[in-house]
Scaffold this motif. Structure first.
Motif, mmCIF file in Angstrom:
data_model
loop_
_atom_site.group_PDB
_atom_site.id
_atom_site.type_symbol
_atom_site.label_atom_id
_atom_site.label_comp_id
_atom_site.label_asym_id
_atom_site.label_seq_id
_atom_site.Cartn_x
_atom_site.Cartn_y
_atom_site.Cartn_z
ATOM 1 N N LEU A 1 0.800 -1.227 0.000
ATOM 2 C CA LEU A 1 0.000 0.000 0.000
ATOM 3 C C LEU A 1 0.834 1.279 0.000
ATOM 4 O O LEU A 1 0.268 2.376 -0.073
ATOM 5 N N SER A 2 2.148 1.127 0.060
ATOM 6 C CA SER A 2 2.992 2.327 0.117
ATOM 7 C C SER A 2 2.769 3.237 -1.098
ATOM 8 O O SER A 2 2.959 4.453 -1.013
ATOM 9 N N LYS A 3 2.312 2.671 -2.205
ATOM 10 C CA LYS A 3 2.074 3.495 -3.397
ATOM 11 C C LYS A 3 0.854 4.393 -3.243
ATOM 12 O O LYS A 3 0.627 5.268 -4.080
ATOM 13 N N TYR A 4 0.073 4.176 -2.186
ATOM 14 C CA TYR A 4 -1.112 5.005 -1.945
ATOM 15 C C TYR A 4 -0.912 5.992 -0.804
ATOM 16 O O TYR A 4 -1.865 6.435 -0.168
ATOM 17 N N SER A 5 0.340 6.353 -0.548
ATOM 18 C CA SER A 5 0.622 7.247 0.573
ATOM 19 C C SER A 5 -0.081 8.597 0.417
ATOM 20 O O SER A 5 -0.549 9.191 1.401
ATOM 21 N N ALA A 6 -0.213 9.087 -0.818
ATOM 22 C CA ALA A 6 -0.866 10.381 -1.038
ATOM 23 C C ALA A 6 -2.355 10.331 -0.729
ATOM 24 O O ALA A 6 -2.990 11.367 -0.499
ATOM 25 N N ASP A 7 -2.925 9.110 -0.711
ATOM 26 C CA ASP A 7 -4.356 8.965 -0.461
ATOM 27 C C ASP A 7 -4.670 8.610 0.994
ATOM 28 O O ASP A 7 -5.835 8.431 1.347
ATOM 29 N N GLY A 8 -3.618 8.458 1.816
ATOM 30 C CA GLY A 8 -3.850 8.147 3.224
ATOM 31 C C GLY A 8 -4.147 6.687 3.501
ATOM 32 O O GLY A 8 -4.837 6.354 4.462
ATOM 33 N N PHE A 9 -3.592 5.782 2.668
ATOM 34 C CA PHE A 9 -3.840 4.353 2.852
ATOM 35 C C PHE A 9 -2.558 3.570 3.145
ATOM 36 O O PHE A 9 -2.560 2.349 3.023
ATOM 37 N N ALA A 10 -1.477 4.239 3.490
ATOM 38 C CA ALA A 10 -0.182 3.556 3.453
ATOM 39 C C ALA A 10 0.426 3.197 4.805
ATOM 40 O O ALA A 10 1.322 2.362 4.852
ATOM 41 N N THR A 11 -0.021 3.793 5.898
ATOM 42 C CA THR A 11 0.646 3.544 7.175
ATOM 43 C C THR A 11 -0.286 2.858 8.163
ATOM 44 O O THR A 11 -1.516 2.929 8.057
ATOM 45 N N ALA A 12 0.326 2.198 9.151
ATOM 46 C CA ALA A 12 -0.450 1.480 10.164
ATOM 47 C C ALA A 12 -1.402 2.415 10.895
ATOM 48 O O ALA A 12 -2.538 2.052 11.194
ATOM 49 N N SER A 13 -0.963 3.636 11.170
ATOM 50 C CA SER A 13 -1.806 4.565 11.925
ATOM 51 C C SER A 13 -3.024 5.006 11.123
ATOM 52 O O SER A 13 -4.020 5.454 11.682
ATOM 53 N N GLU A 14 -2.948 4.852 9.791
ATOM 54 C CA GLU A 14 -4.066 5.254 8.925
ATOM 55 C C GLU A 14 -5.051 4.124 8.658
ATOM 56 O O GLU A 14 -6.271 4.346 8.606
ATOM 57 N N VAL A 15 -4.521 2.909 8.462
ATOM 58 C CA VAL A 15 -5.404 1.847 7.951
ATOM 59 C C VAL A 15 -5.327 0.515 8.694
ATOM 60 O O VAL A 15 -6.117 -0.385 8.391
ATOM 61 N N GLU A 16 -4.442 0.344 9.656
ATOM 62 C CA GLU A 16 -4.245 -0.995 10.206
ATOM 63 C C GLU A 16 -4.932 -1.207 11.549
ATOM 64 O O GLU A 16 -4.770 -0.436 12.488
ATOM 65 N N LEU A 17 -5.687 -2.289 11.617
ATOM 66 C CA LEU A 17 -6.242 -2.828 12.852
ATOM 67 C C LEU A 17 -5.581 -4.187 13.033
ATOM 68 O O LEU A 17 -5.784 -5.085 12.220
ATOM 69 N N MET A 18 -4.774 -4.326 14.070
ATOM 70 C CA MET A 18 -3.978 -5.541 14.213
ATOM 71 C C MET A 18 -4.739 -6.638 14.946
ATOM 72 O O MET A 18 -5.277 -6.422 16.026
ATOM 73 N N GLN A 19 -4.767 -7.815 14.328
ATOM 74 C CA GLN A 19 -5.376 -8.985 14.947
ATOM 75 C C GLN A 19 -4.497 -9.479 16.093
ATOM 76 O O GLN A 19 -3.277 -9.361 16.057
ATOM 77 N N ASN A 20 -5.131 -10.036 17.123
ATOM 78 C CA ASN A 20 -4.392 -10.594 18.248
ATOM 79 C C ASN A 20 -3.922 -12.014 17.949
ATOM 80 O O ASN A 20 -4.291 -12.617 16.938
ATOM 81 N N GLN A 21 -3.116 -12.542 18.853
ATOM 82 C CA GLN A 21 -2.765 -13.950 18.841
ATOM 83 C C GLN A 21 -3.021 -14.498 20.245
ATOM 84 O O GLN A 21 -2.954 -13.756 21.225
ATOM 85 N N VAL A 22 -3.381 -15.755 20.324
ATOM 86 C CA VAL A 22 -3.697 -16.365 21.629
ATOM 87 C C VAL A 22 -2.916 -17.664 21.772
ATOM 88 O O VAL A 22 -2.521 -18.280 20.779
ATOM 89 N N PRO A 23 -2.691 -18.104 23.013
ATOM 90 C CA PRO A 23 -1.913 -19.336 23.216
ATOM 91 C C PRO A 23 -2.686 -20.587 22.822
ATOM 92 O O PRO A 23 -3.900 -20.677 23.004
ATOM 93 N N LYS A 24 -1.952 -21.545 22.292
ATOM 94 C CA LYS A 24 -2.502 -22.894 22.149
ATOM 95 C C LYS A 24 -2.521 -23.541 23.533
ATOM 96 O O LYS A 24 -1.713 -23.201 24.405
ATOM 97 N N ILE A 25 -3.430 -24.476 23.736
ATOM 98 C CA ILE A 25 -3.649 -25.083 25.044
ATOM 99 C C ILE A 25 -3.260 -26.554 24.984
ATOM 100 O O ILE A 25 -3.755 -27.302 24.117
ATOM 101 N N ASP A 26 -2.385 -26.976 25.890
ATOM 102 C CA ASP A 26 -2.011 -28.384 25.989
ATOM 103 C C ASP A 26 -3.264 -29.189 26.329
ATOM 104 O O ASP A 26 -3.915 -28.948 27.344
ATOM 105 N N GLU A 27 -3.620 -30.142 25.473
ATOM 106 C CA GLU A 27 -4.892 -30.845 25.655
ATOM 107 C C GLU A 27 -4.919 -31.655 26.953
ATOM 108 O O GLU A 27 -5.965 -31.754 27.599
#
Length: 461
Positions: free
Chosen positions: A137-163
């Motif tokens: 997306l860096s090519k869309y920097s002029a449109d405001g689509f290129a940085t994490a602060s503009e467009v990114e919502l970060m997914q979490n990660q969770v632990p696997k559980i020993d059965e």
């Protein structure tokens, strides 16, 4: 450790920088696991969903004021590993030089230009897709689509559980394998924990349209936005009619005890009820994984639940190293985004045309999408060619075409008049090949066979 003690998970997640909202959501599911809840939804507890509103394109009208209060959220956490990719699937090209991400940006820019409203875009990335996505997306920097602060919502990660012990799974040789994605139901804790929910509300954003980045039919439809806003509902799920191809996919139903809509996945269906689950005449609707949210009502519901939406837990049994079936058996807990329909009083569903559900899950899907059976508009919309009357061609490729690299040299025949095409063996379609009706092509093992230009209709060639 005491079996069922959550403290080691909390310590591990905090040390890894996992958001507090995600820790709370994982705790909710872990405690359900320890109570030996199965998450199963038996047939006797539900009844079919019936009489849903039906949306037709062109209904509802275009309201710039509503668009100004809307954010488009694309779930973009998946790698295209099933198609041989080691990068985010949304950088796959639909046309030369035009990837899924380009179309998503085009769609939002088109809405901005048509409405004069600053329609927002958020991409829910995972740790595996963030770098690839932002780099593209860096090519869309002029449109405001290129940085994490503009467009990114970060997914979490969770632990696997020993059965065996229900403790955090351990894999000293590769600690990254101790973690797993929590499913797209992580959208809700991610919105809260990242600060994006409060940020959007402070900016006057009231509505969210959420869909998968690989579903190119899922475009913010102003008429649907108008319908949702007028309904006053906190949550709206887009559903469409199930076909025989959808028998194993999750379906919509109504819980008998409280009359709320719910989503039942096959993993939540008792084995004894599988026949009813797969009865597409009884359970007629499936979730397209496109939803609409009222963000102010989402915030209120989260506050009511102590920061957690009580989504049904989905339990998946795996091994800590998915490539080694002899490694430690683990449990991965996941939640589905659409399951939140049951968490909101007054949640609704609406039947939409099948054209709004066009996911790219295989190379066969991609082969069809790259053909002339689909038209790609300057506004980023991907639609079936007008003569196809809403019915996509059925593409069957043998296993030698499972990976993207294998179809790059296959060629792109015209599929506008094609109902079904099957390809077996090494083949190359020359420029100017037109396929009509139901056709199949077979080639013996060895050097590829070239199909010369011409029209091929109804038969084996």
């Amino acid at each position: 450790m005491n079996r069922g003690n959550f403290s080691p998970f909390e310590i591990k997640m905090r040390a890894a920088g996992v958001m507090e909202a995600a820790i709370g959501a994982f705790r909710h599911n872990y405690e359900a696991l320890c109570r030996e809840e199965t998450g199963l939804i038996p047939e006797e507890a539900i009844r079919p969903a019936e009489g849903l509103a039906v949306f037709e394109p062109g209904e509802g009208g275009f309201d710039p004021a509503l668009l100004a209060q809307t954010v488009v959220i694309k779930l973009n956490g998946g790698l295209g590993t099933s198609m041989g990719l080691q990068k985010v699937k949304s950088v796959l090209e639909v046309r030369p030089g035009v990837a899924f991400l380009d179309l998503i940006v085009r769609q939002v820019k088109s809405l901005r230009e048509a409405s004069g409203a600053p329609v927002r875009l958020l991409l829910m990335n995972s740790f595996s897709t963030s770098e690839d996505t932002l780099g593209y997306l860096s090519k869309y920097s002029a449109d405001g689509f290129a940085t994490a602060s503009e467009v990114e919502l970060m997914q979490n990660q969770v632990p696997k559980i020993d059965e065996a012990s229900l403790a955090p799974a351990e894999c000293p040789a590769n600690p990254s394998l101790e973690w797993c994605p929590p499913g797209h139901g992580d959208l809700y804790p991610a919105l809260v924990g990242s600060g994006w929910l409060d940020r959007l509300l402070a900016d006057g954003v009231k509505y969210a349209f959420v869909s998968n980045s690989d579903n190119l039919g899922a475009v913010l439809e102003p008429g649907l936005l108008k319908h949702f806003a007028d309904s006053g509902a906190p949550f709206l799920m887009e559903v469409t009619r199930r076909t025989p191809a959808d028998r194993k996919g999750g379906h919509l139903a109504v819980r008998r005890d409280n009359q709320r809509l719910l989503l039942r996945e096959v993993a939540q269906c008792p084995d004894s009820d599988l026949d009813a689950f797969q009865d597409i005449d009884k359970h007629q609707y499936f979730n397209t994984n496109s939803i609409w949210l009222r963000l102010d009502l989402l915030k209120a519901r989260l506050e009511e639940g102590g920061g957690v939406l009580p989504l049904p837990m989905i339990r998946n049994r795996k091994t800590v190293d998915p490539r080694d079936k002899n490694s430690t058996p683990v449990i991965q807990l996941e939640v589905a985004m659409g399951a939140a329909i049951e968490c909101f009083e007054g949640a609704q569903a609406i039947e939409v045309p099948r054209s709004r559900f066009a996911p790219v899950k295989s190379t066969a899907d991609l082969f069809a999408l790259r053909s002339s059976a689909y038209e790609v508009g300057g506004d980023g919309r991907v639609e079936l060619a007008g003569t196809r009357q809403g019915v996509p061609p059925v593409v069957k490729l043998d296993d030698s075409y499972k990976l993207v690299d294998a179809i790059e040299g296959l060629g792109t025949p015209c599929l506008v008049g094609c109902e079904e095409v099957a390809v077996t063996g090494p083949l190359v379609f020359a420029d100017g090949v037109v396929l009509k009706g139901k056709v199949s092509f077979k080639s013996p093992e060895g050097s590829p066979r070239t199909v010369p230009a011409g029209t091929y209709q109804d038969g084996e060639f």
